[in-house]
Scaffold this motif. Structure first.
Motif, short mmCIF file in Angstrom:
data_model
loop_
_atom_site.label_atom_id
_atom_site.label_comp_id
_atom_site.label_asym_id
_atom_site.label_seq_id
_atom_site.Cartn_x
_atom_site.Cartn_y
_atom_site.Cartn_z
N GLY A 144 0.87 -1.46 0.06
CA GLY A 144 -0.01 0.11 -0.04
C GLY A 144 0.89 1.24 0.05
O GLY A 144 0.29 2.28 0.48
N GLY A 152 -0.44 4.63 -0.69
CA GLY A 152 -1.63 5.37 0.04
C GLY A 152 -0.99 6.35 1.10
O GLY A 152 0.16 6.85 1.13
N ALA A 153 -2.00 6.86 1.88
CA ALA A 153 -1.73 8.03 2.66
C ALA A 153 -0.75 7.69 3.95
O ALA A 153 0.09 8.38 4.19
CB ALA A 153 -3.19 8.63 3.49
N GLY A 178 1.36 5.17 3.65
CA GLY A 178 2.83 4.77 2.73
C GLY A 178 3.43 6.01 2.77
O GLY A 178 4.56 6.11 3.12
N ILE A 226 0.38 -2.66 5.12
CA ILE A 226 -0.37 -1.36 5.20
C ILE A 226 -1.52 -1.34 4.23
O ILE A 226 -2.58 -0.95 4.56
CB ILE A 226 0.49 -0.11 4.96
CG1 ILE A 226 1.68 0.04 6.04
CG2 ILE A 226 -0.46 1.12 5.24
CD1 ILE A 226 2.64 0.99 5.94
N ASN A 260 -6.68 -2.86 8.06
CA ASN A 260 -7.74 -3.13 8.82
C ASN A 260 -8.58 -4.07 7.98
O ASN A 260 -8.67 -4.08 6.81
CB ASN A 260 -8.46 -1.87 9.15
CG ASN A 260 -8.07 -1.33 10.41
OD1 ASN A 260 -7.85 -2.02 11.47
ND2 ASN A 260 -8.12 0.03 10.38
N HIS A 315 -7.90 -4.19 17.58
CA HIS A 315 -7.48 -2.93 16.89
C HIS A 315 -8.96 -2.49 16.33
O HIS A 315 -9.24 -2.32 15.21
CB HIS A 315 -6.57 -2.84 15.90
CG HIS A 315 -6.43 -1.28 15.21
ND1 HIS A 315 -6.22 -0.09 15.88
CD2 HIS A 315 -6.69 -0.92 14.03
CE1 HIS A 315 -6.35 0.90 15.15
NE2 HIS A 315 -6.64 0.62 14.01
N SER A 336 -6.77 9.14 9.84
CA SER A 336 -5.30 9.65 10.33
C SER A 336 -4.25 8.83 9.47
O SER A 336 -4.56 7.68 8.94
CB SER A 336 -5.24 9.04 11.82
OG SER A 336 -5.94 7.87 11.95
N ALA A 342 -0.67 7.18 12.28
CA ALA A 342 -0.82 5.62 12.08
C ALA A 342 0.58 5.22 11.58
O ALA A 342 1.15 4.52 12.28
CB ALA A 342 -1.83 5.36 11.21
#
Ligand code: NDP
Length: 323
Positions: free
Chosen positions: A9, A12-13, A15, A85, A129, A185, A235, A239
């Motif tokens: 990932g 991604g954000a 990452g 991730i 997740n 989590h 977030s 994270a």
């Protein structure tokens, strides 16, 4: 020495927030050169290339090389550290079973690729997740890798819990020790103030039980939603920061108790094999679940809720044939 760090990932954000910190040495320290392997799905490869260009532009002395691929076998080949991730986000109208199935299709093959080609000392952290259950799926698809090498992230919950308690009591975060989060989590996780200490004194004695149960616990559990509400986006930097904390403490060791979701061997009555957050101590590249902590009736009732959620997720993925 050079270590291979795989990040999935990568475009991604999270990452984007984590890669620069890894390459600058904040993950494995100032003496370890880093070979980055970035895994992305085909449509995101170009964006990952853009991030790689920026990484090169930082001229980090520790950054040895960057490989970008959509092939999990290539991404995990020789991997010492694997940060998982990328995951399938829940979309509108998606049932929980659909979400678990979509993620099973990601984390099953990634577990197989880790099994096939990762380094003997590979350490895996799942952030995507539902993180605990994704870690469970990856672990069950990697029979030759010691099970304890598969972990999931609850460190962000711990960091949030520490920060919120410090603000409430008007102390510094460094005054709080051993604040561990148990379970899944998810908003069901349990931040434990019974074993935590504030300047050496039991944390639970310094707060009101009504605040603990009805304000603090929901605020920690729903912090992610509050950030989305405020920022208009999940977030990401916090994270990424927690993922660095988790892996750095595991690889390099740390003082005090920390929260890590790890496969249970039955500690504290948590069913064997579930990936649940426990109090751990890290040292010399390994961790151990710390046993013998106080778990009173209140804590046990909260632990039961979050562990039951893990069992339900485990049963659902089992029912889907993913384990
Ligand atoms: P983010 O980078 O923001 O989030 C990635 C994952 O981390 C999500 O599952 C997210 O869960 C999870 N997460 C865990 N804890 C937190 C937290 N506290 N705050 C926020 N997120 C948390 O997602 P993006 O959509 O920006 O990027 C995902 C990338 O993964 C995309 O580039 C996509 O292409 C890639 N991807 C790669 C795959 C692969 O490498 N095979 C497979 C699937 C996707 P939640 O959704 O619940 O917020």
């Amino acid at each position: 020495m050079t270590k291979t760090v795989t990040v999935t990932g990568a475009a991604g954000a999270i990452g984007y927030a984590i890669l620069f910190r890894i390459a600058s040495g904040q993950l494995l320290g100032p003496d370890e050169k880093i070979k980055l392997k970035l895994l992305e799905i085909e449509p995101a490869l170009k964006a990952a290339e853009g991030t790689a260009m920026e990484l090169h532009d930082c001229a980090f002395p520790l950054l040895d090389s960057i490989d970008i691929t959509a092939d999990a076998n290539e991404a995990f080949d020789g991997s010492n550290v694997a940060m998982l991730i990328g995951a399938r986000p829940r979309q509108k109208g998606m049932e929980r079973a659909d979400l678990l199935e979509a993620n099973g299709a990601i984390f099953g093959p990634q577990g197989q690729a880790i099994n096939a080609g990762a380094a003997d000392d590979v350490r895996v952290l799942v952030v995507g997740n539902p993180a605990n259950t994704n870690a469970l799926i990856a672990m069950n698809n990697a029979p030759d890798v010691p099970r304890e090498r598969f972990t999931a992230m609850t460190r962000l919950d711990e960091n949030r819990a520490v920060s919120m308690l410090a603000q409430k009591l008007g102390v510094g975060v460094e005054d709080i020790q051993d604040l561990v989060v148990w379970g899944n989590h998810s908003p069901s996780m349990f931040p434990d103030l019974f074993n935590a200490k504030v300047r050496g004194e039991r944390a639970v004695n310094q707060v009101d039980m009504d605040w603990y149960e009805n304000e603090y616990m929901p605020a920690v559990g729903k912090r992610g939603a509050a950030i989305i509400e405020a920022r208009g986006a999940s977030s990401a930097a916090s994270a990424a920061n927690a993922a660095i904390d988790h892996m750095r403490d595991w690889a390099l060791g740390a003082d005090g108790l920390r929260s890590m979701a790890v496969p249970s061997s039955g500690q504290y009555g948590v069913e064997e094999g579930l990936v649940s957050s426990f109090p751990v101590r890290t040292q010399g590249g390994s961790y151990e679940v710390v046993e013998g902590l106080e778990v009173g009736d209140f804590a046990q009732s909260k632990l039961d809720i979050t562990v039951n959620e893990l069992k339900e997720e485990r049963d659902a993925v089992k029912g889907l044939g993913l384990l």
